[in-house]
Design an enzyme around this catalytic site. Structure first.
Site, PDB file in Angstrom:
ATOM      1  N   GLU A 130       1.213  -8.769  11.528  1.00 32.64           N
ATOM      2  CA  GLU A 130       0.842  -7.517  10.631  1.00 32.64           C
ATOM      3  C   GLU A 130       1.424  -8.123   9.072  1.00 32.64           C
ATOM      4  OE1 GLU A 130      -0.641  -4.104  10.294  1.00 32.64           O
ATOM      5  OE2 GLU A 130       0.581  -4.742   8.359  1.00 32.64           O
ATOM      6  N   GLN A 160       0.882  -1.259  -0.070  1.00 33.37           N
ATOM      7  CA  GLN A 160      -0.011   0.157   0.088  1.00 33.37           C
ATOM      8  C   GLN A 160       0.806   1.175  -0.018  1.00 33.37           C
ATOM      9  OE1 GLN A 160      -2.282  -0.938   3.556  1.00 33.37           O
ATOM     10  NE2 GLN A 160      -0.255  -1.276   4.649  1.00 33.37           N
ATOM     11  N   PRO A 217      -5.638  -4.449   0.510  1.00 34.83           N
ATOM     12  CA  PRO A 217      -5.037  -5.755   1.388  1.00 34.83           C
ATOM     13  C   PRO A 217      -6.159  -6.167   2.651  1.00 34.83           C
ATOM     14  CG  PRO A 217      -3.934  -3.765   1.657  1.00 34.83           C
ATOM     15  CD  PRO A 217      -4.972  -3.460   0.589  1.00 34.83           C
ATOM     16  N   ASP A 258      -7.552  -5.773  13.632  1.00 35.65           N
ATOM     17  CA  ASP A 258      -7.569  -4.274  13.463  1.00 35.65           C
ATOM     18  C   ASP A 258      -7.169  -4.107  12.010  1.00 35.65           C
ATOM     19  OD1 ASP A 258      -6.994  -1.623  13.330  1.00 35.65           O
ATOM     20  OD2 ASP A 258      -5.247  -1.786  15.055  1.00 35.65           O
ATOM     21  N   SER A 259      -8.018  -3.864  11.169  1.00 36.35           N
ATOM     22  CA  SER A 259      -7.864  -3.935   9.766  1.00 36.35           C
ATOM     23  C   SER A 259      -8.049  -2.462   9.371  1.00 36.35           C
ATOM     24  CB  SER A 259      -8.744  -4.966   9.025  1.00 36.35           C
ATOM     25  OG  SER A 259     -10.004  -4.365   9.013  1.00 36.35           O
ATOM     26  N   THR A 260      -7.714  -2.316   8.033  1.00 35.92           N
ATOM     27  CA  THR A 260      -8.003  -1.241   7.232  1.00 35.92           C
ATOM     28  C   THR A 260      -9.530  -1.449   6.631  1.00 35.92           C
ATOM     29  OG1 THR A 260      -6.814  -2.343   5.357  1.00 35.92           O
ATOM     30  CG2 THR A 260      -5.628  -0.501   6.463  1.00 35.92           C
ATOM     31  N   ASP A 261      -9.856  -0.319   5.738  1.00 34.06           N
ATOM     32  CA  ASP A 261     -11.182  -0.370   5.034  1.00 34.06           C
ATOM     33  C   ASP A 261     -11.224  -1.733   4.406  1.00 34.06           C
ATOM     34  OD1 ASP A 261     -12.212   1.681   6.558  1.00 34.06           O
ATOM     35  OD2 ASP A 261     -11.792   2.965   4.794  1.00 34.06           O
ATOM     36  N   ASP A 287       0.313  -0.169  13.736  1.00 28.82           N
ATOM     37  CA  ASP A 287       0.878   0.901  14.573  1.00 28.82           C
ATOM     38  C   ASP A 287       1.085   0.999  16.027  1.00 28.82           C
ATOM     39  OD1 ASP A 287      -1.918   1.340  15.927  1.00 28.82           O
ATOM     40  OD2 ASP A 287      -2.446   1.226  13.603  1.00 28.82           O
TER      41      ASP A 287
HETATM   42  N1  AG3 Z   1      -8.198   0.908  11.555  1.00 25.93           N
HETATM   43  C1  AG3 Z   1      -8.707   1.425  10.274  1.00 25.93           C
HETATM   44  C2  AG3 Z   1     -10.084   1.756  10.633  1.00 25.93           C
HETATM   45  C3  AG3 Z   1     -10.869   2.306   9.346  1.00 25.93           C
HETATM   46  C4  AG3 Z   1     -10.749   3.652   9.026  1.00 25.93           C
HETATM   47  N2  AG3 Z   1     -11.517   3.975   8.190  1.00 25.93           N
HETATM   48  C5  AG3 Z   1     -11.495   5.443   7.474  1.00 25.93           C
HETATM   49  N3  AG3 Z   1     -10.743   6.299   8.038  1.00 25.93           N
HETATM   50  N4  AG3 Z   1     -12.098   5.401   6.270  1.00 25.93           N
HETATM   51  C6  AG3 Z   1      -7.205   1.737  12.498  1.00 25.93           C
HETATM   52  C7  AG3 Z   1      -5.845   1.256  12.557  1.00 25.93           C
HETATM   53  C8  AG3 Z   1      -5.495   1.729  13.955  1.00 25.93           C
HETATM   54  N5  AG3 Z   1      -4.760   0.850  14.507  1.00 25.93           N
END
Ligand code: AG3
Length: 287
Positions: free
Chosen positions: A110, A35, A166, A159-162, A90
């Site tokens: 991760e 990414q 990925p 604890d994922s991204t949207d 993070d």
């Molecule tokens: N995880 C991301 C949550 C999604 C946020 N989405 C957005 N801003 N459109 C957070 C990781 C923190 N450890």
């Protein structure tokens, strides 16, 4: 003349809505194998981690998300010893987990090592527990890790991204089934499950998937100012413990700014428009 150049970072939160933050300084930018990664310093929220142009966390509001995704499941379990974090490079979730004295081991899986490295360097207040002796870091695919580790964990936190790019596979029924298998007999799983305003197809689908696998499924809320709509959902699947049956007076006072024994209760109180999402048949694909 006291004019100042205004530079802004904008995340398109939907096709029709954006959040913009005035940038003090661009601290880091790189293209990782997975990414685009950036750390910027903003006037409003301080340092901010951005992946593929999406705000992940900021030093000013990170506590809400990290406390809520961690302490709600950990305080629902009687004595969690072994915890898995999938994603969360993070380190914010790991920092919260090690506050629990019962925890003996945290496996942090991760996929993108660059997120960990950038966070160590630019977000020390969030990543500060990554070197804790109880923490083992694996740079690996969380999907593969849960598949290969059966009956291992008391808690699994995703604890994922949207759910694009990925992280897409982290929102799938097959993954939740593998998580169920990776948990011990009284294990608990929790995932961040996006906005009840803007992800109205996703939330019912996940709820249906998770409640088809786990005997207890609960959705709860937290308020994260930098995420779309602010109000944010988390979905918990549990094999045995019900978070609503936890004796909240027994919850130890932890060093937290959002989570508390009272919030452990109140976060499960869902406004009708959110409840309604969970009652609909679901199953629709999409975000
Ligand atoms: N995880 C991301 C949550 C999604 C946020 N989405 C957005 N801003 N459109 C957070 C990781 C923190 N450890």
């Amino acid at each position: 003349m006291d004019h100042k150049l205004f530079l802004w970072f904008t995340e398109m939160q939907t096709d029709d809505m954006a959040i913009s933050c005035r940038v003090k300084q661009r601290l880091h930018e790189e293209k990782t194998p997975f990414q685009h990664l950036a750390v910027i310093d903003t006037e409003q929220f301080g340092r901010m981690l951005v992946l593929d142009n999406v705000i992940q966390t900021t030093v000013k509001d990170e506590f809400v998300y990290h406390e809520m995704i961690t302490h709600v499941p950990l305080n629902t379990h009687a004595a969690p010893k072994k915890v898995l974090v999938v994603g969360g490079g993070d380190g914010g979730v790991v920092r919260e987990i090690v506050k629990h004295r019962s925890v003996e081991k945290v496996v942090h899986c991760e996929i993108d090592g660059a997120v960990i490295e950038a966070s160590r360097k630019y977000l020390p207040e969030i990543s500060c527990a990554l070197d804790h002796p109880k923490v083992e870091i694996l740079i690996d695919d969380g999907i593969k890790h849960v598949r290969e580790n059966k009956n291992t964990y008391d808690i699994v936190i995703v604890d994922s991204t949207d759910p694009v790019g990925p992280a897409e596979g982290l929102f799938s029924d097959a993954f939740y089934r593998d998580i169920f298998e990776s948990l011990r007999d009284d294990g608990i799983f929790v995932a961040q499950t996006e906005s009840p305003f803007f992800n109205r197809a996703l939330i019912p689908r996940l709820y249906k998937d998770i409640s088809g696998i786990f005997p207890v499924t609960r959705v709860y809320l937290g308020c994260v100012p930098t995420y779309p709509g602010g109000l944010w959902t988390f979905t918990m699947g549990s094999k045995k413990y019900d978070p609503l049956e936890v004796e909240v007076t027994g919850i130890p006072q932890l060093d937290t700014k959002y989570y508390s024994a009272g919030v452990h209760r109140s976060c499960f109180v869902l406004p009708p428009f959110v409840k309604e999402l969970l009652e609909q048949p679901g199953g629709k694909q999409g975000r």
